[in-house]
Motif scaffolding. Structure first.
Motif, PDB file in Angstrom:
ATOM      1  N   ALA A   1       0.824  -1.207   0.000  1.00 36.84           N
ATOM      2  CA  ALA A   1       0.000   0.000   0.000  1.00 36.84           C
ATOM      3  C   ALA A   1       0.858   1.257   0.000  1.00 36.84           C
ATOM      4  O   ALA A   1       0.578   2.220  -0.733  1.00 36.84           O
ATOM      5  CB  ALA A   1      -0.932  -0.007   1.216  1.00 36.84           C
ATOM      6  N   VAL A   2       1.918   1.257   0.804  1.00 32.67           N
ATOM      7  CA  VAL A   2       2.831   2.409   0.847  1.00 32.67           C
ATOM      8  C   VAL A   2       3.480   2.614  -0.519  1.00 32.67           C
ATOM      9  O   VAL A   2       3.612   3.747  -1.000  1.00 32.67           O
ATOM     10  CB  VAL A   2       3.891   2.211   1.943  1.00 32.67           C
ATOM     11  CG1 VAL A   2       5.043   3.205   1.787  1.00 32.67           C
ATOM     12  CG2 VAL A   2       3.254   2.365   3.326  1.00 32.67           C
ATOM     13  N   ALA A   3       3.888   1.525  -1.164  1.00 30.78           N
ATOM     14  CA  ALA A   3       4.540   1.643  -2.474  1.00 30.78           C
ATOM     15  C   ALA A   3       3.578   2.200  -3.526  1.00 30.78           C
ATOM     16  O   ALA A   3       3.979   2.997  -4.385  1.00 30.78           O
ATOM     17  CB  ALA A   3       5.080   0.284  -2.907  1.00 30.78           C
ATOM     18  N   GLU A   4       2.320   1.787  -3.466  1.00 30.00           N
ATOM     19  CA  GLU A   4       1.335   2.322  -4.414  1.00 30.00           C
ATOM     20  C   GLU A   4       1.150   3.825  -4.192  1.00 30.00           C
ATOM     21  O   GLU A   4       1.112   4.604  -5.154  1.00 30.00           O
ATOM     22  CB  GLU A   4      -0.003   1.603  -4.255  1.00 30.00           C
ATOM     23  CG  GLU A   4       0.007   0.127  -4.637  1.00 30.00           C
ATOM     24  CD  GLU A   4      -0.039  -0.092  -6.141  1.00 30.00           C
ATOM     25  OE1 GLU A   4       0.039   0.890  -6.901  1.00 30.00           O
ATOM     26  OE2 GLU A   4      -0.161  -1.267  -6.557  1.00 30.00           O
ATOM     27  N   LYS A   5       1.032   4.235  -2.957  1.00 26.04           N
ATOM     28  CA  LYS A   5       0.875   5.669  -2.665  1.00 26.04           C
ATOM     29  C   LYS A   5       2.134   6.427  -3.069  1.00 26.04           C
ATOM     30  O   LYS A   5       2.054   7.517  -3.650  1.00 26.04           O
ATOM     31  CB  LYS A   5       0.591   5.864  -1.170  1.00 26.04           C
ATOM     32  CG  LYS A   5       0.400   7.324  -0.754  1.00 26.04           C
ATOM     33  CD  LYS A   5       0.042   7.423   0.723  1.00 26.04           C
ATOM     34  CE  LYS A   5      -0.013   8.866   1.204  1.00 26.04           C
ATOM     35  NZ  LYS A   5      -1.143   9.618   0.626  1.00 26.04           N
TER      36      LYS A   5
END
Length: 623
Positions: free
Chosen positions: A604-608
């Protein structure tokens, strides 16, 4: 023995995938371009996700550089795990521990236990508070769209299994993209009937709640999916979801390659200096022969037009920053590295989940369990069986003591149990964490215990929010060797008090007056571990000093997204303070570790992060 069993379990997970023969895999280091729009350091969980998203439009050229190589997932061996050992842990009887992080394309997502958990609302709202700004976009609500973008629901539980096991889940917590290039959360099709009596006993136990699942931000007893493909039930991980089969001519992957440092022009990051992992590889000798790509000549610099993204993980990202001249000035001067930016927080704030060997009893006669009317086979292997997890806050674990533990913690001086001579900004940041954690200790939905529930009278709870903080620093004798990792576990003595309360919880559950399982436990033989000889708090803490393991392979926090005056390393956009064109995207940026296995949060952090990076798309230096 618990650790050995876990590793053996992981070893059997491997399934061999053919190495992809895609355009993007560079078979010779000299084939890499001199300049890319983006250079991503690390081809692991975060790195491949970011590289995929930055390259998917075709507008930008992207190079991902990975120290590991392409190998079958699921296997842990000498080539796909880093060979790092912690320093002796003073408060754990001077024992040392392996620092297990994946050294393979796909990173730790290629070799982990495939647990998929999200953490609670308080976990991510704490992140927003630690940013030091009023309009942080890193709270629970802000991150949920990225969890849904990152993780697709492969398949729910089989209807027969769901009915008998009372399996529920919140489909709206996951995405619905079923294309091949996705990361999937899938419920197992195996089942373990002997787990049902344990589930039923926990379901009615005081303080245990039953959420629809653990994705909704609350704790309790719930069934969880695993990172598995929905049809094959093979591992779903960053390589399968964000690299295999993409075949983009603007997305290159270079393996078996070390990034030694970031190269700066003034305060602007302009490139990375690389070298072969194995110097003899380009000669076709030794370890590299016929096995790896990335062959080619020695050191060279590859430049980035727009941005360099460090995704080397919580152990190696701070090392690369320090080697590049970003970190505590006192450390860099000792290492004779010119200081680009004095950032004391680089390598500080190390956190992990800890686990203890099992609290274990013996049945006299096992409790009866119902017939399961399904054509699906029963399965005993824990990692492939139904994923049942009990996650509790401190009020649930220790209903008579949680308030006094919180008060004791809040009364501590923030510097009392941190390393000596620590920088004042680190103390200030820990004071903020202390305030938030003390409040969390009073919250039934802030995890201090997580247990994968099995079919036997055995429980190996993990400590999900330790109060101690460790460090990752350069080895001053040889800075390019593996860094010095010190978990400093139990440097704050309340860590052991909390774990001891976990043990007492499971003693009550299996043998206490409220236990419906007590009738099946052999009370004459008694507790086989820790055992009758460990009844007092001090006795339990002595046993833990000899047996507890300070890492569940989830290192985090060493380049934290916090206010700079609180020891932070990156800002709200994950850009490193004090320089341009350099960001961090991996578990390093977690200011506090979520009370959950970390891989889902990393995605999720990488997508954001990819959205943030594309939005700024600023040219740093011209070529």
């Amino acid at each position: 023995m618990a650790r050995v069993a876990l590793l053996l379990g992981l070893n059997v997970l491997g399934h061999c995938l053919a190495s992809p023969h895609s355009y993007s895999l560079l078979h010779n280091r000299d084939d890499a371009h001199d300049v890319y729009d983006y250079v991503v350091v690390g081809g692991g969980t975060a790195g491949l996700t970011v590289a995929d998203r930055l390259s998917e439009s075709g507008k930008y050229t992207v190079l991902a550089i990975e120290y590991g190589i392409i190998e079958p997932d699921g296997r842990r061996n000498r080539t796909n795990m880093y060979n790092i050992t912690s320093v002796p842990q003073v408060n754990l009887n001077n024992r040392t521990f392996p620092v297990d992080v994946g050294c393979i394309v796909g990173g730790s997502s290629a070799v982990n236990a495939q647990g998929f958990q999200r953490g609670t609302k308080r976990d991510y709202n704490n992140w927003a508070e630690l940013s030091g700004v009023n309009d942080s976009s890193w709270n629970w609500d802000d991150l949920q769209p990225y969890f849904r973008k990152a993780i697709q629901l492969g398949s729910g539980p089989h209807p027969d299994i769901a009915r008998v096991y009372n399996m529920t889940y919140n489909a709206g917590s996951y995405g619905t993209n079923t294309s091949k290039h996705s990361i999937f959360a899938t419920f197992s099709r195996g089942h373990t009937p002997a787990i049902i009596p344990i589930y039923q006993a926990l379901r009615g136990y005081p303080g245990v709640e039953i959420p629809i699942d653990h994705s909704v931000g609350t704790l309790g007893l719930a069934w969880t999916p695993r990172s598995m493909e929905p049809i094959s039930f093979n591992r779903s991980y960053s390589r399968s979801g964000h690299y295999d089969g993409l075949n983009r001519d603007n997305y290159h992957l270079l393996t078996a390659t070390r990034v030694e440092k970031v190269v700066f022009k003034g305060k602007a990051a302009e490139g990375v200096e690389i070298s072969p992992r194995w110097p003899e590889a380009h000669e076709g000798k030794g370890k590299g022969k016929g096995k790896i790509n990335g062959k080619g000549s020695g050191k060279r610099v590859i430049r980035a037009r727009k941005e360099i993204v460090l995704s080397a993980g919580a152990i190696h990202t701070p090392q690369i920053l320090q080697l590049s001249g970003i970190g505590p000035a006192s450390l860099l001067k000792q290492a004779k590295i010119p200081v680009i930016v004095d950032l004391p927080g680089v390598g500080a704030n190390l956190q992990d989940h800890a686990y203890q060997p099992a609290v274990q009893f013996n049945w006299t006669t096992p409790p009866p369990y119902p017939e399961v009317n399904t054509t699906l086979p029963p399965i005993e292997a824990f990692l492939f069986g139904p994923g049942l997890n009990l996650m509790l806050g401190l009020p649930g674990i220790s209903p008579t003591r949680y308030q006094s533990l919180a008060a004791s913690y809040l009364s501590q001086s923030p510097s009392e149990f941190l390393p000596k001579h620590i920088h004042p900004t680190i103390i200030a940041g820990y004071a903020q964490q202390q305030r938030l954690y003390a409040a969390g200790m009073l919250d039934k939905n802030f995890a201090f215990s997580a247990t994968g529930v099995g079919a036997l009278p055995v429980a190996a709870p993990q400590l999900m929010h330790g109060l101690s903080r460790g460090t990752v620093t350069l080895n001053l004798s040889f800075p390019l060797s593996e860094p010095i990792v010190d978990y400093r576990f139990a440097s704050n003595p309340l860590d052991l008090d909390i774990v001891a309360e976990n043990i007492k919880f499971y003693r009550r559950f299996y043998t206490g007056p409220d236990s419906i399982l007590r009738q099946y436990v052999d009370l004459t033989l008694g507790e086989s571990q820790p055992g009758k000889g460990y009844q007092s708090d001090e006795g339990l803490k002595g046993w833990l000093r000899e047996n507890l393991v300070p890492s569940v392979y989830h290192p985090s926090g060493t380049a934290a997204k916090m206010a700079r005056e609180w020891g932070g390393v990156v800002n709200e956009g994950l850009e490193v303070y004090g320089v341009k064109g350099l960001s961090v995207v991996d578990t390093s940026i977690f200011p506090t570790i979520p009370g959950a296995a970390t891989s889902m949060t990393v995605y999720a952090v990488a997508e954001k992060a990819a959205d943030l990076i594309k939005a700024r798309a600023v040219v740093v230096v011209g070529f």
